[in-house]
Design an enzyme around this catalytic site. Structure first.
Site, PDB file in Angstrom:
ATOM      1  N   ASP A 333       0.861  -1.173   0.000  1.00 28.44           N
ATOM      2  CA  ASP A 333       0.000   0.000   0.000  1.00 28.44           C
ATOM      3  C   ASP A 333       0.900   1.226   0.000  1.00 28.44           C
ATOM      4  O   ASP A 333       1.873   1.277   0.755  1.00 28.44           O
ATOM      5  CB  ASP A 333      -0.902  -0.022   1.232  1.00 28.44           C
ATOM      6  CG  ASP A 333      -1.760   1.223   1.328  1.00 28.44           C
ATOM      7  OD1 ASP A 333      -2.322   1.625   0.308  1.00 28.44           O
ATOM      8  OD2 ASP A 333      -1.844   1.801   2.426  1.00 28.44           O
ATOM      9  N   ASN A 657      18.206 -46.314   1.501  1.00 28.74           N
ATOM     10  CA  ASN A 657      18.314 -47.355   2.525  1.00 28.74           C
ATOM     11  C   ASN A 657      17.097 -48.274   2.530  1.00 28.74           C
ATOM     12  O   ASN A 657      17.223 -49.497   2.698  1.00 28.74           O
ATOM     13  CB  ASN A 657      18.487 -46.722   3.904  1.00 28.74           C
ATOM     14  CG  ASN A 657      19.880 -46.166   4.112  1.00 28.74           C
ATOM     15  OD1 ASN A 657      20.808 -46.538   3.398  1.00 28.74           O
ATOM     16  ND2 ASN A 657      20.023 -45.274   5.075  1.00 28.74           N
TER      17      ASN A 657
END
Length: 845
Positions: A333, A657
């Site tokens: 603004d 993994n």
């Protein structure tokens, strides 16, 4: 005081919710009777009774949540919820170590987040106390006593919206409500016309000039100010919510599928039953980035704490710091953010003689009329002139500004002259020119020149003088005739001192600044150019009224300045930008900015903003310094880059993994890793990754918005996870060479030890390589991460050799294994480098 040109102003109040009490129809006398008061004011006892009956002059505020409620809200994070569920499952299968670790992670994350947000709320409360104000009120001790003026705290006074009974040159700033920067004239009206609001002064306004007496007609929750505040809207999901939740739910699906797959595969191939359930749960935990809530909270809390201490920036909601780092469009603004909300004389468009007389008029009007406070335009005139312009005269009389004639006149005497007074008149262009003794052609030419100047975004005062025969009786508006035109004084909104540098810095960071204002298009354009924003073609709010969201999104993407915007217009523009994939922030400080603050991914408010704007904002700038916002953006990217590093490292490593575990579970006659070994490995890796919260990201990561995009992340972890699984399978081959019985029931401890060591070493390698981006370390290796990775590698190599090894189910390895493992790690590192060059890194922060 005079109302400058252009005189047009936005009717932004019309789009705001109306108060429940709106005295537009009754006369002033009827209003006083209905409210059981008089122009003499209330007695002290009556004021106390009404304060007790109606409550203080405070807006309805949300009750601050308690600590237990804050903790409960922090548990709603998807990963935290899944971790908690996995902890319960671990407890059900008697895997107490896993269950305790998971529960500890959940508690630590929730406590950190709750404490950080609690501290931010307390800082916000401190700001509210700093801006508490007082008001002048008329009170009588008893019914027959004379009224006296006293200062009373605003919260105790119960004033809010008022109706004017008397006014003298009264103008008010309504920027907090409408966004317009020019003061608005107010005057009493016995019977208001229709919906006119010139006789009403709303809470949230401030007096620019003049004085008045008014009766309070609406208080607390009944005010226009509160009506806007209470019109709450549900906040849309922020950039942080969308990105983290998107990644979370994809991984959650994998985690929910993993235990059943492990159980079914082991039952079908190896004939194992529920005895593999603890292993299946451990595999699911291994896939989970269980430290994510802790890492996220530490990164954000640390960044928020540094911002508060160093730059006076208060982050009221921790995820908002990530959203700041992701912002690529910042909407602001104009009034009070890009500008100082103070006009300044524009010397390049001002006539010097007009400025001289305008300064003299401002000074002697204040002195002669005994006005205590100059209005903003007079302040600007006094700042642009000096004693050399004023002291050449003696004040005789003054006709202060009033909103009907829109003029202010000072009557002065020039030393050394006898029998002559000079009228120095300043005011609105149309009113001054109407009173000047000029030909119609010249008057038309002056109006055309004024129009050209106004189109360039300046406000104008016209200045004229007249010489009159000296007299002792007072001067009246009738004397403001036959004037000699002296010229125009031009004003522009003075930019905030740091606005230009902040806009430039944000542009260098890849943040596009757009202006959404309720002010005049020409004024907005001028301010944009002053602060280094190229305005392009300005769009006014009325132009977007009938556009659907798609067309508005296209318009918003290519438009820099939206003028004459109502609060709803601002919110729609921001929503349209977000709909096109932008992460949008909004910086505003008024009631008219509330819808936009709530619609943005992150709402920012200066400390001087109205209370409700600060409460609705995610981030509060304690000082009105826009460069602090650039620091906040950098801090957000710093935190987000560290979070992204953690996700890259842990997800790719964990996925590799898990793939290797599933393959090994089908190939081996025994469990590839025991649940305690999985737990210890995860604990070591998680502890090492805490260093990522204190890492210093590469410079390039701070030059562009940091967004966690689910699809690029999933592509990344899939590629690097598969590469990690290949490294694990290569390790199986090395173990087969070194330990001939390791792949059957003969040497389970040797196999577990070899894979345990290889896992921690590859994880240490991933920590060093995947956190740095395209360049390994930009000339330096961050200390915390390097030391953490070194410690992780040391644990992997030394733990099987310590007395803890047999207890954990691992044993020492033959010397031949280590050179073979080194060859696997070198090949893995080279493969990582090749995969990075193929572009898998490009879309990641």
């Amino acid at each position: 005081m005079a109302v400058p040109e252009p005189a047009e102003r936005t009717d932004a109040l019309g789009s705001l919710p109306q108060p429940r009490t709106a005295p537009e129809g009754p006369t002033a006398l009827q209003t006083l009777r209905a409210l059981d008061t008089s122009p003499r004011g209330l007695t002290t006892g009556e004021a106390e009774q009404r304060l007790a009956r109606y409550g203080g002059n405070t807006l309805p505020t949300a009750r601050q949540p308690s600590w237990p409620l804050r903790m409960w809200r922090s548990l709603r994070d998807p990963f935290t919820t899944v971790l908690f569920c996995l902890g319960l499952v671990s407890a059900l299968v008697a895997s107490w170590g896993t269950a305790c670790v998971i529960l500890a992670l959940v508690i630590v994350s929730s406590v950190l987040r709750t404490h950080g947000e609690y501290r931010a709320d307390r800082a916000g409360a401190g700001l509210r106390e700093l801006v508490a104000g007082t008001a002048s009120v008329q009170r009588r001790e008893g019914p027959g006593d004379e009224p006296r003026v006293r200062e009373t705290p605003v919260d105790d006074l119960v004033p809010a919206d008022v109706r004017l009974l008397k006014a003298r040159g009264l103008t008010v700033h309504q920027a907090a409500l409408t966004g317009e920067s020019a003061p608005v004239p107010k005057e009493p009206a016995d019977l208001p016309d229709g919906d006119g609001e010139g006789h009403l002064v709303f809470q949230g306004s401030s007096v620019a000039s003049g004085s008045g007496t008014a009766v309070v007609v609406a208080t607390g929750a009944d005010t226009r100010f509160a009506a806007v505040h209470s019109a709450r809207r549900d906040r849309p999901a922020s950039a942080f919510d969308r990105s983290v939740h998107g990644i979370s739910w994809v991984l959650i699906r994998f985690m929910l599928l993993t235990p059943p797959l492990v159980l079914m595969a082991n039952a079908a191939v190896r004939g194992r039953g529920l005895e593999t359930l603890p292993f299946a749960v451990a595999v699911a935990v291994g896939l989970t980035p269980e430290m994510l809530p802790v890492i996220v909270t530490i990164c954000l809390a640390r960044g928020a704490s540094l911002l508060a201490r160093s730059h006076g920036v208060i982050v009221r909601r921790l995820p908002a710091l990530h959203d700041l780092g992701a912002v690529d469009v910042l909407c602001v603004d104009k009034t009070g953010t890009l500008t100082r909300d103070q006009p300044a004389v524009d010397p390049g468009r001002t006539d010097p003689e007009a400025l001289h007389w305008a300064g003299a008029s401002a000074w002697w009007t204040l002195q002669t009329a005994e006005l205590t406070d100059p209005d903003p335009l007079d302040e600007a005139l006094l700042a642009a002139t000096g004693p050399e312009d004023w002291d050449a005269y003696d004040g005789v009389d003054a006709l202060p500004f009033d909103p009907v004639r829109r003029l202010a006149t000072a009557v002065v005497k020039e030393p050394g002259t006898l029998g002559v007074h000079v009228l120095a008149v300043k005011g609105a262009v149309a009113e001054v020119l109407e009173r000047c003794a000029v030909e119609e052609d010249e008057r038309a030419a002056l109006r055309a020149r004024a129009g050209e100047l106004a189109a360039d975004g300046v406000r104008l005062l016209a200045v004229a003088t007249a010489h009159r025969t000296a007299r002792t009786r007072g001067y009246t508006p009738a004397d403001e005739r036959g004037l000699t035109f002296q010229g125009f004084v031009a004003f522009h909104d003075a930019p905030a001192e740091t606005a230009h540098d902040a806009v430039r810095a944000l542009g260098e960071r890849g943040v596009t600044v757009k202006v959404l204002t309720g002010d005049h298009p020409a004024t907005a354009t001028r301010v944009c150019r002053d602060v280094g924003i190229e305005p392009g073609e300005v769009v006014v709010g009325a132009d977007i009224e009938h556009l659907d969201d798609d067309r508005l999104g296209e318009l918003a993407a290519r438009t820099t300045v939206f003028a004459r915007c109502t609060p709803d217009h601002k919110a729609r523009v921001i929503a349209a930008l977000r709909g096109r994939g932008h992460t949008a922030g909004f910086l505003g400080d008024g009631v008219n900015d509330l819808p936009a603050l709530r619609a943005a991914d992150v709402g920012v408010c200066p400390a001087g903003g109205v209370d409700v704007a600060r409460e609705s904002a995610h981030v509060v700038l304690a000082d009105k310094d826009l460069t602090a916002l650039e620091h906040a953006v950098v801090a957000g990217r710093h935190s987000s880059a560290n979070i992204a590093s953690y996700l890259r490292i842990t997800l790719s490593s964990n996925l590799g993994n898990v793939i290797a575990m599933l393959a090994a579970g089908l190939l081996l006659p025994f469990l590839p890793m025991l649940p305690p070994q999985v737990l210890v490995q995860n604990l070591c890796f998680d502890a090492a990754q805490l260093a990522l919260a204190f890492d210093r990201p590469r410079t390039a990561a701070l030059r562009r918005p940091t967004v966690l995009r689910p699809r690029p992340f999933l592509r990344f972890i899939t590629g690097f996870g598969a590469l990690g699984a290949l490294a694990d399978l290569a390790t199986f081959g090395a173990l087969a060479l070194c330990l001939p019985g390791s792949l059957d029931l003969g040497d389970q401890q040797g196999f577990h030890a070899g894979w345990f060591t290889e896992n921690l070493l590859t994880q240490a390698l991933v920590m060093l390589l995947l956190r740095t981006g395209r360049r390994t370390a930009e000339g330096r290796t961050p200390g915390p991460v390097r030391w953490a990775a070194t410690g992780l590698a040391a644990v992997g190599v030394l733990l099987p050799l310590t007395p803890l090894g047999p207890w954990l189910g691992v044993s020492g390895l033959p010397p031949l294994f280590y050179p073979l493992l080194a060859a696997v790690l070198v090949a893995y590192a080279l493969a990582l480098a090749v995969l990075r060059r193929r572009g898998s890194w490009a879309d990641l922060p």
